[in-house]
Write an enzyme that holds these catalytic residues in place. Structure first.
Site, PDB file in Angstrom:
ATOM      1  N   GLU A 166      59.099  38.829  57.481  1.00 16.18           N
ATOM      2  CA  GLU A 166      58.472  37.853  58.385  1.00 16.18           C
ATOM      3  C   GLU A 166      59.474  37.094  59.248  1.00 16.18           C
ATOM      4  O   GLU A 166      59.654  35.885  59.083  1.00 16.18           O
ATOM      5  CB  GLU A 166      57.638  36.844  57.580  1.00 16.18           C
ATOM      6  CG  GLU A 166      56.519  37.479  56.784  1.00 16.18           C
ATOM      7  CD  GLU A 166      55.645  36.439  56.065  1.00 16.18           C
ATOM      8  OE1 GLU A 166      55.966  35.241  56.115  1.00 16.18           O
ATOM      9  OE2 GLU A 166      54.653  36.838  55.460  1.00 16.18           O
ATOM     10  N   ASN A 299      52.203  41.801  56.044  1.00 14.05           N
ATOM     11  CA  ASN A 299      51.754  40.729  55.159  1.00 14.05           C
ATOM     12  C   ASN A 299      50.524  40.092  55.790  1.00 14.05           C
ATOM     13  O   ASN A 299      50.544  39.720  56.965  1.00 14.05           O
ATOM     14  CB  ASN A 299      52.833  39.649  55.003  1.00 14.05           C
ATOM     15  CG  ASN A 299      54.052  40.152  54.249  1.00 14.05           C
ATOM     16  OD1 ASN A 299      54.056  41.272  53.735  1.00 14.05           O
ATOM     17  ND2 ASN A 299      55.077  39.322  54.170  1.00 14.05           N
ATOM     18  N   TYR A 301      47.363  37.222  55.145  1.00  9.15           N
ATOM     19  CA  TYR A 301      46.750  36.157  54.346  1.00  9.15           C
ATOM     20  C   TYR A 301      45.444  35.640  54.932  1.00  9.15           C
ATOM     21  O   TYR A 301      44.504  35.358  54.209  1.00  9.15           O
ATOM     22  CB  TYR A 301      47.733  34.986  54.169  1.00  9.15           C
ATOM     23  CG  TYR A 301      48.850  35.342  53.227  1.00  9.15           C
ATOM     24  CD1 TYR A 301      48.679  35.244  51.851  1.00  9.15           C
ATOM     25  CD2 TYR A 301      50.066  35.827  53.703  1.00  9.15           C
ATOM     26  CE1 TYR A 301      49.682  35.608  50.968  1.00  9.15           C
ATOM     27  CE2 TYR A 301      51.077  36.197  52.828  1.00  9.15           C
ATOM     28  CZ  TYR A 301      50.884  36.085  51.466  1.00  9.15           C
ATOM     29  OH  TYR A 301      51.874  36.457  50.601  1.00  9.15           O
ATOM     30  N   GLU A 357      52.380  42.122  51.346  1.00 12.07           N
ATOM     31  CA  GLU A 357      51.967  40.875  50.699  1.00 12.07           C
ATOM     32  C   GLU A 357      50.511  40.626  51.031  1.00 12.07           C
ATOM     33  O   GLU A 357      50.083  40.817  52.169  1.00 12.07           O
ATOM     34  CB  GLU A 357      52.751  39.647  51.201  1.00 12.07           C
ATOM     35  CG  GLU A 357      54.156  39.542  50.696  1.00 12.07           C
ATOM     36  CD  GLU A 357      54.871  38.290  51.209  1.00 12.07           C
ATOM     37  OE1 GLU A 357      54.203  37.275  51.486  1.00 12.07           O
ATOM     38  OE2 GLU A 357      56.099  38.352  51.344  1.00 12.07           O
TER      39      GLU A 357
HETATM   40  C1  FCB Z   1      54.634  34.568  52.940  1.00  9.80           C
HETATM   41  C2  FCB Z   1      56.027  34.646  52.386  1.00  9.80           C
HETATM   42  C3  FCB Z   1      56.083  34.568  50.878  1.00  9.80           C
HETATM   43  C4  FCB Z   1      55.118  33.547  50.356  1.00  9.80           C
HETATM   44  C5  FCB Z   1      53.739  33.799  50.898  1.00  9.80           C
HETATM   45  C6  FCB Z   1      52.686  32.866  50.364  1.00  9.80           C
HETATM   46  O1  FCB Z   1      54.678  34.113  54.248  1.00  9.80           O
HETATM   47  O2  FCB Z   1      56.650  35.835  52.795  1.00  9.80           O
HETATM   48  O3  FCB Z   1      57.413  34.296  50.503  1.00  9.80           O
HETATM   49  O4  FCB Z   1      55.570  32.291  50.675  1.00  9.80           O
HETATM   50  O5  FCB Z   1      53.770  33.699  52.299  1.00  9.80           O
END
Ligand code: FCB
Length: 467
Positions: A166, A299, A301, A357
């Site tokens: 990231e 990644n 979220y 992630e």
């Molecule tokens: C991401 C990061 C990881 C963690 C998650 C929740 O952005 O790469 O280290 O903090 O978020």
């Protein structure tokens, strides 16, 4: 209930990072990182904590490998701490630091788990920050040397390398917003940092392949879809603005060899860049950055909903749209994972994609019997995996999934207040305690399939993960 199978050979893993779990701050002569320094600065970490001990993985890694073996994982995404290997960032390596990762790699292989290391997960050696950090081109050179050193040592056993995690976060949170180390608030420096991070990726990828020609190299980007708050043109432009600076600022150089023109224009308008030919971009840089990748790590979220603020400037909608949220305040939006994967596949066509992630922060206390019933985490993971499965059906070359995270850990500026783990870590003893999600993930991995039942059943007995 329906069961959705993943392709044979799909890689199941978990992810962690060095600064968040290792501890062992000075062990074996490890050098100071920018996060050690940042955390020691009053007011920077929400709970006043620091990562000096964290999960004490440095001393307990064998136990952690054993837990991962019991989970049945095929791969483990971890990061290598640059200051553990090169305490001053360059120069004399630490034998103990290299030995640590050497033993970890051997331990993983003996457990049948592929080591999937990331070379940089935000823990720059403080010694390099002292001479300008990512704002300076020399840091990119130092990173390539560090990559060579580590590949020379581990490259006979590590097949797949990730350079950065990231870079948006490292550049913008660290140099523009000041929420991350080194805590600067200089937007022009953040753009230089972003460029040097990307450039260092390109140079490191070449260095890795010089050391081990068969090695596969990739990079990990965070991807967050931006949706406009309304149908209006101004809100659509706010979403374009976010996507340009957050997603395409990295995807375009890596896959097209150029920064996105619209986002460059935004930065010029904001006064962060002087013109379309930034002085920090030198001949050959973009070609180095755009050298073909073997894989892209994504990644995911959440998404963001954007609108034009009162002065016309783009802002994230606040309060955010209704809907379920994790403890980070992030909207639970599984569809966005499918959208992200489909978009990346359509617009950039990486050879292979891993979800490197994905996970959720929820604080679920143990009950009297010691059980941690984290049904919301299970639902989050399940719904995102169903979205990932749909992306595969739609032709996205998705090869693996890494849950964030193996265990609760040091969540950067939030300290230990945000818990993403499949395992909890007891305060005093640092014992790893499986949550329901650990048992659930175990069953999912062994079935190579996700069930869409609304109430996941928990199998296994609570001693399954005892050392
Ligand atoms: C991401 C990061 C990881 C963690 C998650 C929740 O952005 O790469 O280290 O903090 O978020």
């Amino acid at each position: 209930m329906a069961r959705h199978r993943f392709p044979d050979g799909f890689v199941w893993g978990v992810a962690t990072s060095a600064q968040q779990i290792e501890g062992g701050r000075d062990a074996g002569g490890r050098g100071e990182s920018i996060w050690d320094r940042f955390a020691a600065t009053p007011g920077k970490i929400a709970d006043g904590s620091n990562p000096d001990v964290a999960c004490d993985h440095y001393h307990r890694w064998r136990e952690d490998v054993a837990i991962m073996r019991r989970l049945g994982l095929g791969a483990y995404r971890f990061s290598i701490a640059w200051p553990r290997v090169l305490p001053a960032g360059a120069g004399t390596p630490s034998a103990a630091g290299l030995d640590f990762y050497d033993a970890l790699v051997d331990g993983l292989l003996a457990a049948g788990i592929e080591p999937f290391p990331t070379l940089y997960h935000w823990d720059l050696p403080q010694a390099l920050q002292d001479v300008g950090g990512w704002g300076e081109r020399d840091t990119a050179r130092a990173f390539a040397d560090y990559a060579s050193l580590v590949t020379r040592r581990l490259g006979d056993r590590v097949a797949r390398w990730t350079t950065h995690n990231e870079p948006w976060c490292a550049a913008t949170l660290g140099h523009e917003e000041g929420h991350h180390a080194p805590g600067h608030t200089d937007p022009a420096e953040a753009l230089r940092a972003a460029h040097h991070l990307l450039l260092s990726h390109g140079w490191a990828a070449a260095a890795i392949q010089r050391e081990v020609p068969a090695a596969e190299v990739g990079i990990v980007l965070i991807h967050t879809p931006a949706h406009p708050a309304t149908d209006g043109a101004a809100d659509a432009d706010a979403a374009r603005w976010f996507d340009g600076f957050f997603n395409r600022w990295y995807l375009d150089p890596l896959f097209r060899g150029a920064y996105p023109a619209d986002a460059v224009a935004d930065r010029i308008a904001a006064g962060h860049l002087a013109d379309t030919e930034p002085p920090f971009v030198m001949d050959g840089d973009m070609a180095a950055i755009a050298a073909p990748l073997d894989f892209l790590g994504v990644n995911y979220y959440s998404r963001v909903v954007m609108k034009a603020g009162p002065d016309g400037r783009p802002v994230a909608e606040n309060p955010a749209p209704p809907g379920e949220r994790t403890d980070m305040g992030w909207e639970v939006y599984p569809r966005g994972l499918h959208e992200s994967l489909a978009r990346i596949h359509r617009d950039y066509a990486p050879r292979r994609i891993y979800i490197t992630e994905n996970g959720a922060a929820y604080d679920d206390p143990a009950d009297a019997a010691g059980r941690i019933a984290d049904g919301r985490r299970i639902a989050y993971l399940r719904d995102h995996l169903l979205a990932a499965r749909r992306a595969i059906a739609d032709g996205v070359p998705l090869a693996g999934y890494f849950a964030w995270s193996l265990m609760d850990n040091f969540e950067w500026g939030y300290g230990y207040t945000k818990r993403f783990g499949l395992f909890a870590v007891e305060d005093e003893t640092r014992r790893r305690v499986p949550k329901d999600s650990a048992f659930w993930y175990h069953d999912l991995v062994s079935a190579n399939a996700v069930d869409d039942s609304s109430s996941p059943t928990i199998h296994g007995d609570s001693h399954a993960f005892d050392p």
